[in-house]
Structure formats: structure tokens, C-alpha cells
Design a protein around this motif. Structure first.
Motif: not given
Length: 134
Positions: A52-66, A33-45
């Protein structure tokens, strides 16, 4: 008289075995149970960071690709430059994105999220069944 003493000793041993097995299973269940809780928190992070990274990457990538499309259009013949530059950049970008998605999916596969204790619990369960049946 000696058989009576041996019977009590055997009875005590069996009670001790049952108690220790029960304690072991209980402790390993708590660990799982403790390991599952740890895995859940790790997966959520990881999923939050991924989004967040995908969103920021998308914005930057649009400008670079342009900028890449405009630069590539300058190198191509005028008749083909606008659409061919955008097509080349779009294909290359799509391939890179596809590879990133495949790598992320493999890191989030169910076997990477299974607690290590699950195997141990299964072995304990099988051992108890064997001892009770045998």
C-alpha cells in the motif's frame, strides 16, 4: 530385596524422565506453532503495508518528479534541458528506490522469520537422543 526396590525406583525415574521429556517437547512444539502463526500474521501485515505504501508513494512520486524535471529544465541550458533534467531525476530516483528495496528485503529475510523456539526444540531433540543412546 534392596536391589528390587532400587530397580523400581530407577524404572520409575526413567518413566518420569520419558514423560517429562515428552511433555516438554509437546509444549515447545505448541509454542513454536503459536510463534509461527504470530510471525505469519506479522509478515502479512508488513507486506500489505509495504504494498500500500509503495503504491501511494509511486503516485505521489510521479507528480513530484514531474515538477522536479520541469524545475531542473528551467536551470539547464535550453539545448540540454528536457532530456538531461529527466535523466538526472530518473537516476537519483532509481538509486533511492534500489536502496529502499534492499532494506525491505533484509527485513523479510528467512532468519528474521524463524521462531525462537526452533533452536530450543532442536536442543531438546539432541538431548533426548544423547540420553537414549548414552
Amino acid at each position: 530385596m534392596q536391589t528390587d526396590k532400587e530397580d523400581r525406583t530407577l524404572s520409575t525415574l526413567l518413566k518420569d524422565l520419558a514423560q517429562q521429556t515428552s511433555d516438554l517437547v509437546r509444549q515447545e512444539t505448541k509454542l513454536a506453532i503459536a510463534e509461527m502463526s504470530e510471525k505469519k500474521s506479522e509478515t502479512k501485515r508488513n507486506l500489505t503495508a509495504l504494498a500500500t505504501g509503495a503504491g501511494l508513494l509511486l503516485v505521489g512520486l510521479i507528480y513530484i518528479l514531474d515538477a522536479v524535471v520541469y524545475g531542473l529544465a528551467e536551470l539547464l541550458p535550453p539545448d540540454y534541458s528536457p532530456w538531461l533534467a529527466a535523466l538526472v531525476v530518473g537516476i537519483v530516483t532509481s538509486l533511492i528506490g534500489y536502496l529502499l528495496i534492499i532494506m525491505s528485503k533484509s527485513n523479510l529475510a528467512p532468519e528474521n522469520l524463524t521462531p525462537r523456539t526452533a533452536d530450543s526444540l532442536q536442543r531438546d531433540k539432541n538431548m533426548v537422543k544423547e540420553n537414549l543412546n548414552g
